[in-house]
Design a protein around this motif. Sequence first.
Motif, PDB file in Angstrom:
ATOM      1  N   ALA A   1       4.924  13.188  13.261  1.00 60.86           N
ATOM      2  CA  ALA A   1       3.787  14.431  13.103  1.00 60.86           C
ATOM      3  C   ALA A   1       2.614  14.139  12.224  1.00 60.86           C
ATOM      4  O   ALA A   1       2.718  12.926  11.452  1.00 60.86           O
TER       5      ALA A   1
ATOM      6  N   TYR B   1       0.066  25.224  22.286  1.00 58.63           N
ATOM      7  CA  TYR B   1       1.688  25.146  22.366  1.00 58.63           C
ATOM      8  C   TYR B   1       2.028  24.951  20.798  1.00 58.63           C
ATOM      9  O   TYR B   1       3.372  24.810  20.833  1.00 58.63           O
ATOM     10  N   ASN B   2       1.063  24.541  19.957  1.00 59.23           N
ATOM     11  CA  ASN B   2       1.646  24.197  18.539  1.00 59.23           C
ATOM     12  C   ASN B   2       2.365  22.787  18.587  1.00 59.23           C
ATOM     13  O   ASN B   2       3.437  22.393  17.716  1.00 59.23           O
ATOM     14  N   ASP B   3       2.029  21.833  19.552  1.00 59.94           N
ATOM     15  CA  ASP B   3       2.796  20.737  19.887  1.00 59.94           C
ATOM     16  C   ASP B   3       1.970  19.281  19.427  1.00 59.94           C
ATOM     17  O   ASP B   3       2.402  18.510  19.442  1.00 59.94           O
TER      18      ASP B   3
ATOM     19  N   ASP C   1      -1.837  19.279  10.200  1.00 62.39           N
ATOM     20  CA  ASP C   1      -2.472  20.162  10.831  1.00 62.39           C
ATOM     21  C   ASP C   1      -3.843  20.134  11.016  1.00 62.39           C
ATOM     22  O   ASP C   1      -4.638  20.630  12.040  1.00 62.39           O
TER      23      ASP C   1
ATOM     24  N   ASP D   1       7.330  26.547  28.354  1.00 64.03           N
ATOM     25  CA  ASP D   1       7.581  25.102  28.462  1.00 64.03           C
ATOM     26  C   ASP D   1       7.448  24.418  29.839  1.00 64.03           C
ATOM     27  O   ASP D   1       6.690  23.425  29.897  1.00 64.03           O
TER      28      ASP D   1
ATOM     29  N   THR E   1       2.455  18.926  15.147  1.00 61.72           N
ATOM     30  CA  THR E   1       3.510  18.872  14.693  1.00 61.72           C
ATOM     31  C   THR E   1       4.767  18.016  15.187  1.00 61.72           C
ATOM     32  O   THR E   1       4.512  17.209  16.157  1.00 61.72           O
ATOM     33  N   GLY E   2       6.021  17.980  14.632  1.00 62.89           N
ATOM     34  CA  GLY E   2       6.931  17.305  15.136  1.00 62.89           C
ATOM     35  C   GLY E   2       7.870  17.811  16.245  1.00 62.89           C
ATOM     36  O   GLY E   2       8.890  17.230  16.949  1.00 62.89           O
ATOM     37  N   ASN E   3       7.286  19.086  16.729  1.00 60.07           N
ATOM     38  CA  ASN E   3       7.836  19.565  17.988  1.00 60.07           C
ATOM     39  C   ASN E   3       8.015  18.881  19.148  1.00 60.07           C
ATOM     40  O   ASN E   3       8.964  18.879  20.239  1.00 60.07           O
ATOM     41  N   TYR E   4       6.848  17.860  19.224  1.00 60.80           N
ATOM     42  CA  TYR E   4       7.077  17.135  20.628  1.00 60.80           C
ATOM     43  C   TYR E   4       6.386  15.928  20.171  1.00 60.80           C
ATOM     44  O   TYR E   4       4.991  15.817  19.693  1.00 60.80           O
TER      45      TYR E   4
END
Length: 541
Positions: free
Chosen positions: A514, A493-495, A517, A470, A498-501
């Motif tokens: 989000a 980073y799969n960000d 994909d 990170d 998605t809703g990760n970031y």
Amino acid sequence: MKMNYIKKLILIVPTLLIVSCTDDLDQTPIDPDSFTETNVFATADEAKGALAKLYASLALTGQQGPAGQADITGIDEGTSQYSRLLFSLNELTTDNAVVGWGDPGLPNLHAMNWGAGNDFTTGMYYRLAQEVSFANSFIENAAALNDNAEVEAFIAEARFLRAFAYFNLLDLYGNVPLVTVISTELPEQSSRADIFNFVESELLEISDVLKESGANEYGRVDRVAAWALLSKLYLNAEVWAGEDHYTDAITYAKLAINSSYSINTNDTNGNGSAYDELFLADNNSNGAQNEFIFALNFDGNNSRTYGGTTFLVHAAIGGSMDAFNFGVNGGWSGLRTTKALVNKFDYSVTTTDADGNPTEWADARAMFYTDEQNLEINTISNTFTDGYAITKFKNIDSQGAAGSDAGGDFVDTDLPLIRVAEIYLTYAEAVLRGGSGGDLSTATGYVNELRARAFGSTAGNIASGDLSLDFILDERARELYWEGQRRTDLVRYNDFTTGNYLWPFKGGSKSGTAVDDFRKLFPLPSNIILINPNLTQNTGY
């Protein structure tokens, strides 16, 4: 007057070049679905002249410049320039940048709701496909000059530029046609893994044919560019090919780092940090050039375009900003950034305004203009004061003098596409992801070199225990923003989807949301799907 190989040749050899324009984007696509006619080169000098067009195709937009005889029609010519399109697709789709202009397809980029007919995704596909077409033509014709070591090196450069184009196609579009010879046949679609393998094999094969580190003319690639691009390719291998190549990423990052290229620490203007020297009008000579492994070269008099750094400088000026301080005659009141990028520098805030918003930072990479600008963006509109402005790119040299264009329209500043600082961060990330052949202490040392340059001291240095994936993602944001890297990083980073970031207006929502994909890839242009029955559109479009 700043001149270099590419700029000089653009002026003197247009009749020797592979000259071709596409028809309207809505009618006739260019390679991989159609190809240009070619010139057969009689001498090495002619081959060198034609090679300039391959470089120029990434920097400029046509045969006349800054507008006229465009290589690609059906899209505004300035918009069609490679690095401007890269900014649109890899920065405007992220937390790094917003723009309020209403050009067709542009608002969809930050909202992440583009379609297969989007002008910008279509324009980039054709720009890269054209580069492939020019490279294929050059390679075939130059090969006729048998047993000429100089021409073999030219061909290796052309193969690098073709591999670079496919590197971008691989990243942005995934499954695309792989075409390496001139043909009028409609090509088959290749898998993303096949494109990955092609780029890898090309770079490996040419690395020993390209000139030694630092031995080529400024503006042309050498073998370090192949090593550096390999390290970037391997860093993204899990996403692009479903394979772990972090050890390879470390191997080739080390080769590039241990070459003649080095981090610029030359604080020519005496402001306490050498970071800003990388983005000034004399960055071909102020020491920054030693960090540039691969760069696009611009000259305000001799290689004019409304893309490139002319776009990055003018479009970022608005509100109460004084264009004179940037070496140009005015601003286009367009590009700003979101608070998400600003917040990456929270650890170095030294001054805030009455509302507690940051206005000054100890980290010199925080190049924000805050006077009369709002940190918060209320709507993505033409209100330039919504969002902090960016002052990273300027058309002034290290002594404060404006660039060579007396009218202040066009910019001299060269644009790095790969520089040593990025390879430092590639090495560090690959170590953290488990690659062998590197170590955490060295990775931390590389990061601290960058932070010491940014702070002008060791005040911002970190310990090895502070280094995490990170942290590297955020450090890449701080070091590389607006250099065309961000979307690729967020996908890795799969960000990205998605809703990760979340960032302001991600997915069209003020607070961010989000998205599906399938947005990790852009669509193939709808037109080529209609023309070529061998192609299948990317999922979701």
